[in-house]
Design an enzyme around this catalytic site. Sequence first.
Site, PDB file in Angstrom:
ATOM      1  N   HIS A  29       0.846  -1.194   0.000  1.00 38.14           N
ATOM      2  CA  HIS A  29       0.000   0.000   0.000  1.00 38.14           C
ATOM      3  C   HIS A  29       0.880   1.242   0.000  1.00 38.14           C
ATOM      4  CE1 HIS A  29      -2.988  -2.986   1.381  1.00 38.14           C
ATOM      5  NE2 HIS A  29      -3.801  -2.234   0.660  1.00 38.14           N
ATOM      6  N   HIS A  36      -4.655  -5.870  -6.117  1.00 35.02           N
ATOM      7  CA  HIS A  36      -4.604  -7.037  -5.236  1.00 35.02           C
ATOM      8  C   HIS A  36      -6.000  -7.398  -4.757  1.00 35.02           C
ATOM      9  CE1 HIS A  36      -4.131  -3.531  -2.583  1.00 35.02           C
ATOM     10  NE2 HIS A  36      -4.709  -4.262  -1.649  1.00 35.02           N
ATOM     11  N   CYS A  71     -13.536  -5.220   6.483  1.00 34.84           N
ATOM     12  CA  CYS A  71     -12.917  -5.518   5.197  1.00 34.84           C
ATOM     13  C   CYS A  71     -11.514  -6.029   5.465  1.00 34.84           C
ATOM     14  CB  CYS A  71     -12.913  -4.321   4.252  1.00 34.84           C
ATOM     15  SG  CYS A  71     -12.486  -2.745   4.958  1.00 34.84           S
ATOM     16  N   GLU A  91     -11.657  -8.056  13.842  1.00 32.09           N
ATOM     17  CA  GLU A  91     -11.987  -6.629  13.904  1.00 32.09           C
ATOM     18  C   GLU A  91     -13.142  -6.334  14.844  1.00 32.09           C
ATOM     19  OE1 GLU A  91     -12.589  -4.633  10.153  1.00 32.09           O
ATOM     20  OE2 GLU A  91     -10.935  -5.707   9.207  1.00 32.09           O
ATOM     21  N   GLU A 118      -5.456   2.822  -2.781  1.00 28.89           N
ATOM     22  CA  GLU A 118      -6.131   1.529  -2.665  1.00 28.89           C
ATOM     23  C   GLU A 118      -6.452   1.119  -4.096  1.00 28.89           C
ATOM     24  OE1 GLU A 118      -6.609  -0.452  -0.244  1.00 28.89           O
ATOM     25  OE2 GLU A 118      -6.735   0.697   1.606  1.00 28.89           O
ATOM     26  N   GLU A 120      -7.971  -2.316  -5.543  1.00 31.01           N
ATOM     27  CA  GLU A 120      -8.404  -3.641  -5.122  1.00 31.01           C
ATOM     28  C   GLU A 120      -9.518  -4.211  -5.996  1.00 31.01           C
ATOM     29  OE1 GLU A 120      -7.363  -3.228  -0.408  1.00 31.01           O
ATOM     30  OE2 GLU A 120      -9.440  -2.929  -0.987  1.00 31.01           O
TER      31      GLU A 120
END
Length: 176
Positions: A29, A36, A71, A91, A118, A120
């Site tokens: 990142h 990814h 997430c 989380e 980001e 993704e």
Amino acid sequence: MTEQAAAELVVLLDDEHRRVGVADKAEVHTEDTPLHLAFSCYVLDARGRVLMTRRALGKTTWPGVWTNSCCGHPAPGEELEDAVRRRARHELGVSLTGIRPALPDFRYRAVSAEGIVENEFCPVFWARTDDTPDPNPDEVAEYAWADWESLAAVAGRSPWLLSPWSVEQIPQLDPH
């Protein structure tokens, strides 16, 4: 434990979403993040409310921003639904039932105020829980249960209050 064993690996993808390798999450990142694999999950309670979380203030990207329930990134070889369960436990301190795909082909790219990208391929899931959240403070600053209509209105009228991926996902979702 070796440094490599402690690293959280993410699955790198090509433009057709085929797996092409792995990389350390802490190193991937950046201002030039490669595509990814990730996932997002929206957790519903028995009343049909959705669990929204505020990202911990120590997060590298979008600290303190309200977002979906949880997430994350599946580990190499890990099934997406198993990763969703793992991250919900880590989380939120909850177990999930009824995990189902909502947006299996969701992909997004966003740049944080810090300049981190980001990038993704991020399938989105629905899930249910009967548990009371017990959030991990390294991941979640606070949480709230919201009715879907109010959340959709916030995403449409005040998108700056939510993570960019949630703003893109919410209009495409139907909790029923």
